[in-house]
Design a protein around this motif. Sequence first.
Motif, PDB file in Angstrom:
ATOM      1  N   ILE A  47       0.869  -1.179   0.000  1.00 27.35           N
ATOM      2  CA  ILE A  47       0.000   0.000   0.000  1.00 27.35           C
ATOM      3  C   ILE A  47       0.903   1.225   0.000  1.00 27.35           C
ATOM      4  CG2 ILE A  47      -0.264   0.089   2.526  1.00 27.35           C
ATOM      5  CD1 ILE A  47      -3.201   1.078   1.932  1.00 27.35           C
ATOM      6  N   THR A  48       0.542   2.217  -0.803  1.00 23.43           N
ATOM      7  CA  THR A  48       1.364   3.430  -0.879  1.00 23.43           C
ATOM      8  C   THR A  48       1.036   4.337   0.304  1.00 23.43           C
ATOM      9  OG1 THR A  48      -0.285   4.546  -2.239  1.00 23.43           O
ATOM     10  CG2 THR A  48       1.439   3.326  -3.393  1.00 23.43           C
ATOM     11  N   GLU A  49       2.089   4.699   1.035  1.00 26.86           N
ATOM     12  CA  GLU A  49       1.938   5.602   2.178  1.00 26.86           C
ATOM     13  C   GLU A  49       3.206   6.455   2.253  1.00 26.86           C
ATOM     14  OE1 GLU A  49      -0.700   5.980   3.852  1.00 26.86           O
ATOM     15  OE2 GLU A  49      -1.619   4.094   4.491  1.00 26.86           O
ATOM     16  N   PRO A  50       3.075   7.760   2.546  1.00 27.88           N
ATOM     17  CA  PRO A  50       4.275   8.614   2.595  1.00 27.88           C
ATOM     18  C   PRO A  50       5.311   8.142   3.628  1.00 27.88           C
ATOM     19  CG  PRO A  50       2.277   9.945   2.650  1.00 27.88           C
ATOM     20  CD  PRO A  50       1.846   8.511   2.761  1.00 27.88           C
ATOM     21  N   TRP A  51       4.862   7.389   4.649  1.00 26.27           N
ATOM     22  CA  TRP A  51       5.795   6.961   5.715  1.00 26.27           C
ATOM     23  C   TRP A  51       6.219   5.501   5.563  1.00 26.27           C
ATOM     24  CZ3 TRP A  51       0.697   8.498   6.647  1.00 26.27           C
ATOM     25  CH2 TRP A  51      -0.201   7.431   6.700  1.00 26.27           C
ATOM     26  N   GLY A  77      -2.067  11.175  -4.275  1.00 28.46           N
ATOM     27  CA  GLY A  77      -2.537   9.794  -4.321  1.00 28.46           C
ATOM     28  C   GLY A  77      -1.388   8.863  -4.621  1.00 28.46           C
ATOM     29  N   GLY A  78      -1.596   7.572  -4.420  1.00 27.15           N
ATOM     30  CA  GLY A  78      -0.511   6.609  -4.590  1.00 27.15           C
ATOM     31  C   GLY A  78      -0.223   6.228  -6.040  1.00 27.15           C
ATOM     32  N   GLU A  79      -1.052   6.709  -6.998  1.00 25.31           N
ATOM     33  CA  GLU A  79      -0.893   6.266  -8.389  1.00 25.31           C
ATOM     34  C   GLU A  79       0.489   6.547  -8.964  1.00 25.31           C
ATOM     35  OE1 GLU A  79      -3.668   7.589  -7.193  1.00 25.31           O
ATOM     36  OE2 GLU A  79      -5.163   6.017  -7.557  1.00 25.31           O
ATOM     37  N   PRO A  80       1.034   7.789  -8.820  1.00 24.45           N
ATOM     38  CA  PRO A  80       2.382   8.004  -9.360  1.00 24.45           C
ATOM     39  C   PRO A  80       3.416   7.087  -8.709  1.00 24.45           C
ATOM     40  CG  PRO A  80       1.348  10.103  -8.817  1.00 24.45           C
ATOM     41  CD  PRO A  80       0.467   9.027  -8.256  1.00 24.45           C
ATOM     42  N   ALA A  81       3.236   6.777  -7.439  1.00 21.51           N
ATOM     43  CA  ALA A  81       4.177   5.892  -6.741  1.00 21.51           C
ATOM     44  C   ALA A  81       4.071   4.468  -7.294  1.00 21.51           C
ATOM     45  CB  ALA A  81       3.902   5.907  -5.242  1.00 21.51           C
ATOM     46  N   ALA A  82       2.844   4.003  -7.530  1.00 25.81           N
ATOM     47  CA  ALA A  82       2.646   2.652  -8.070  1.00 25.81           C
ATOM     48  C   ALA A  82       3.330   2.532  -9.436  1.00 25.81           C
ATOM     49  CB  ALA A  82       1.153   2.350  -8.198  1.00 25.81           C
ATOM     50  N   GLU A 125       3.948  -1.420   3.738  1.00 26.73           N
ATOM     51  CA  GLU A 125       3.669  -0.041   3.335  1.00 26.73           C
ATOM     52  C   GLU A 125       4.901   0.461   2.588  1.00 26.73           C
ATOM     53  OE1 GLU A 125       0.808   1.301   7.063  1.00 26.73           O
ATOM     54  OE2 GLU A 125       2.941   1.771   7.176  1.00 26.73           O
ATOM     55  N   VAL A 126       4.691   1.196   1.507  1.00 19.48           N
ATOM     56  CA  VAL A 126       5.824   1.633   0.686  1.00 19.48           C
ATOM     57  C   VAL A 126       5.710   3.119   0.363  1.00 19.48           C
ATOM     58  CG1 VAL A 126       4.647   0.871  -1.429  1.00 19.48           C
ATOM     59  CG2 VAL A 126       7.128   1.201  -1.459  1.00 19.48           C
ATOM     60  N   SER A 127       6.862   3.791   0.365  1.00 22.61           N
ATOM     61  CA  SER A 127       6.930   5.218   0.024  1.00 22.61           C
ATOM     62  C   SER A 127       8.020   5.422  -1.009  1.00 22.61           C
ATOM     63  CB  SER A 127       7.272   6.025   1.282  1.00 22.61           C
ATOM     64  OG  SER A 127       7.742   7.318   0.919  1.00 22.61           O
ATOM     65  N   ILE A 128       7.841   6.391  -1.896  1.00 23.87           N
ATOM     66  CA  ILE A 128       8.903   6.669  -2.873  1.00 23.87           C
ATOM     67  C   ILE A 128       9.726   7.888  -2.469  1.00 23.87           C
ATOM     68  CG2 ILE A 128       7.753   5.514  -4.788  1.00 23.87           C
ATOM     69  CD1 ILE A 128       7.083   8.358  -5.890  1.00 23.87           C
ATOM     70  N   GLY A 129       9.519   8.419  -1.267  1.00 21.36           N
ATOM     71  CA  GLY A 129      10.357   9.529  -0.819  1.00 21.36           C
ATOM     72  C   GLY A 129       9.647  10.368   0.212  1.00 21.36           C
ATOM     73  N   ASP A 130      10.394  11.258   0.829  1.00 23.69           N
ATOM     74  CA  ASP A 130       9.824  12.076   1.896  1.00 23.69           C
ATOM     75  C   ASP A 130       9.161  13.329   1.339  1.00 23.69           C
ATOM     76  OD1 ASP A 130      10.574  10.262   3.787  1.00 23.69           O
ATOM     77  OD2 ASP A 130      12.445  11.276   4.312  1.00 23.69           O
ATOM     78  N   PHE A 131       8.027  13.123   0.723  1.00 23.60           N
ATOM     79  CA  PHE A 131       7.187  14.215   0.226  1.00 23.60           C
ATOM     80  C   PHE A 131       5.791  13.639   0.128  1.00 23.60           C
ATOM     81  CE2 PHE A 131       7.406  11.885  -3.648  1.00 23.60           C
ATOM     82  CZ  PHE A 131       8.747  11.498  -3.766  1.00 23.60           C
ATOM     83  N   VAL A 132       4.801  14.504  -0.010  1.00 20.09           N
ATOM     84  CA  VAL A 132       3.423  14.012  -0.005  1.00 20.09           C
ATOM     85  C   VAL A 132       2.818  14.094  -1.403  1.00 20.09           C
ATOM     86  CG1 VAL A 132       1.124  14.293   0.977  1.00 20.09           C
ATOM     87  CG2 VAL A 132       3.133  14.683   2.405  1.00 20.09           C
TER      88      VAL A 132
HETATM   89 CL1  6GU Z   1       3.833   5.881  -1.864  1.00 20.75          CL
HETATM   90  N1  6GU Z   1       2.072   7.775  -1.383  1.00 20.75           N
HETATM   91  C1  6GU Z   1       1.747   9.044  -1.112  1.00 20.75           C
HETATM   92  N2  6GU Z   1       0.452   9.360  -0.995  1.00 20.75           N
HETATM   93  N3  6GU Z   1       2.627  10.011  -0.964  1.00 20.75           N
HETATM   94  C2  6GU Z   1       3.909   9.658  -1.093  1.00 20.75           C
HETATM   95  C3  6GU Z   1       4.325   8.371  -1.375  1.00 20.75           C
HETATM   96  C4  6GU Z   1       3.373   7.435  -1.513  1.00 20.75           C
HETATM   97  N4  6GU Z   1       5.658   8.351  -1.442  1.00 20.75           N
HETATM   98  C5  6GU Z   1       6.044   9.578  -1.214  1.00 20.75           C
HETATM   99  N5  6GU Z   1       4.995  10.392  -1.009  1.00 20.75           N
END
Ligand code: 6GU
Length: 253
Positions: free
Chosen positions: A85-89, A138-143, A128-135
């Motif tokens: 699941i995409t989450e900023p953290w 939605g998770g679509e660009p991350a997916a 839970e997965v994040s692509i970086g420390d920014f918000v």
């Molecule tokens: Cl994976 N999701 C969202 N909503 N924000 C993000 C992110 C993911 N990775 C970095 N920022």
Amino acid sequence: MKKFHILTIFPEFFEGFANTGIVSKAIKKGLVYLNTVNLRDYTADKHRTVDDVVYGGGPGMLLKPEPIFAAYEEISKEKKPYVLITEPWGRKFDQKFAWELSEKDEIMIICGRYEGVDERVKAIVDQEVSIGDFVLSGGEPAALVIMDAVIRLIPGVVGDEDSLRVDSFSDGLVGYPNYTRPPVFKGMEVPQILRSGNHKLIELWRRWKQIENTYKKRPDLLKKAELSEKEIKILHYIKKGKEFEDFISDNKV
Ligand code: 6GU
């Protein structure tokens, strides 16, 4: 064949991605199957509601759990996917993580919204997965980022498998500079060594440049990189501000 199941309220977001370049070829070759699941198709009400207000109050709307569970249960009937699941953290997505995911046969990515997802969805989530420390909103660009990085690691997807081996980060270092024709452009010359035909020397120069670029641009990566004795020596030269040519003549290469 690797399968991606993308749970999203914006399936159209992935059309350009699926129809372009390497990803499109991988799909046509049957190496990748991209299943974009519209969460609205798993709603039970007339308005096809995917979100709702937050218990206890607060701004924004949350993705409801029922459509996500319904989609997950249908997908799992065939085979249980590895669920992200995409989450900023979330766990920071990097090349190592991409290699790990390239080992999984079926990956499901739940695209979260920035307001959030009902916490009970976490019961089916592996990571839970994040692509970086920014918000992101939605998770679509991350997916999309995650899929791109994983798909190119699948054998047969990238034409020249050597290119994976020399990727930046594949050995924990930044890449070396590359040039194509013309040999001189606006007064800027392609380094003479690259035109020398001396492959041993070229290999050494490229390694020097990788270490130099990592030291200059991403010194944080050097702490984790496993450098050989020779490479540590190169790093000492670079730190002292010496040139590649100094290293060559000092070490009788
Ligand atoms: Cl994976 N999701 C969202 N909503 N924000 C993000 C992110 C993911 N990775 C970095 N920022």
